[in-house]
Enzyme design. Sequence first.
Site, PDB file in Angstrom:
ATOM      1  N   SER A 160      42.039  43.065  29.367  1.00 44.40           N
ATOM      2  CA  SER A 160      41.382  41.924  29.988  1.00 44.40           C
ATOM      3  C   SER A 160      39.870  42.133  29.899  1.00 44.40           C
ATOM      4  O   SER A 160      39.354  42.542  28.863  1.00 44.40           O
ATOM      5  CB  SER A 160      41.862  41.758  31.430  1.00 44.40           C
ATOM      6  N   SER A 161      39.141  41.872  30.961  1.00 40.06           N
ATOM      7  CA  SER A 161      37.689  41.976  30.933  1.00 40.06           C
ATOM      8  C   SER A 161      37.143  41.955  32.350  1.00 40.06           C
ATOM      9  O   SER A 161      37.784  41.439  33.277  1.00 40.06           O
ATOM     10  CB  SER A 161      37.089  40.799  30.142  1.00 40.06           C
ATOM     11  N   TYR A 173      36.730  31.508  29.141  1.00 40.00           N
ATOM     12  CA  TYR A 173      36.988  32.926  28.892  1.00 40.00           C
ATOM     13  C   TYR A 173      37.386  33.641  30.180  1.00 40.00           C
ATOM     14  O   TYR A 173      38.364  34.399  30.207  1.00 40.00           O
ATOM     15  CB  TYR A 173      35.746  33.577  28.287  1.00 40.00           C
ATOM     16  N   LYS A 177      40.980  35.502  30.876  1.00 36.74           N
ATOM     17  CA  LYS A 177      41.031  36.928  31.171  1.00 36.74           C
ATOM     18  C   LYS A 177      41.630  37.188  32.549  1.00 36.74           C
ATOM     19  O   LYS A 177      42.332  38.189  32.764  1.00 36.74           O
ATOM     20  CB  LYS A 177      39.636  37.536  31.049  1.00 36.74           C
TER      21      LYS A 177
END
Length: 277
Positions: A160-161, A173, A177
């Site tokens: 993920s982030s 985004y 994520k």
Amino acid sequence: MFDLVRNGSGGRATVSLDGDTDRTGLRDKRVLVTGGTRGLGEQIVRLLSAEGVRVGTCARTARGLETLAASVGPALFTRRLDVTAPGELEGFVEDAAELFGGLDGVVACTGGSRGGGFEEADAEDWAATWAVNVGHATRLVRAAVPHLRAAGGGSVVVISSISGWKPGPPAQYSVAKSAQIQLAASLARELGPDGIRVNAVSPGSMLIPGRRWDRMRREEPEAFARFVAAELPGGAPVAPQEVARVVAFLLSDWSSGISGAHLPVDRAQNAPSPDGY
């Protein structure tokens, strides 16, 4: 069974797994990594290969795969494909499992974003961002499950982030994520009875040659210094090698008790961008 073994006086402590000494709990595992030719994906592939893992990876460009294979070695299985194209990812999983004689783990590393800010990004940008992040991870795991189950269980790592749990643009985004983190937690519950562990890893702003933060460091040094001072208590962005080591740990036997977890690897980073919260 885990037994502590010391290699001579002052030597490194290792772990014996049922009588076999393995420093990392990774040797001879069979793992697939999507997006393995650049950045974090490349570092994961290189680390796993160095630890005796049979690795397969895919990417969109043949040149990147050829360059990687030339330096990693002939044991690396590669396939040029688009993870969002129907059937291509599934075919890669099936062919790798046949070649390796099964699978022990997969890493959903491919990701990205399309479109600009909220008012500029259209429905197609949102759909494309979802497909390359959540859609690809879901399809990878679904294709791998029968092989992981046949092996008696395995490990899934979804990349993920920091943007998935700390707010920052672009919205499409961040939302994708965030969904990956929830996907890992949900699948850990559903697939746990089959011995399949699922975890999410959220890297912070990684310093990768030629990418956003490296360009900012070289082209806008004052702005980069302000970003580091404001958002990075550790004094620097996290290196992809540091994140790769966490991923390798989650794939290893050493992490057998960890599933459904979300592990940030970000040096205690605050906001995911210079814009702050």
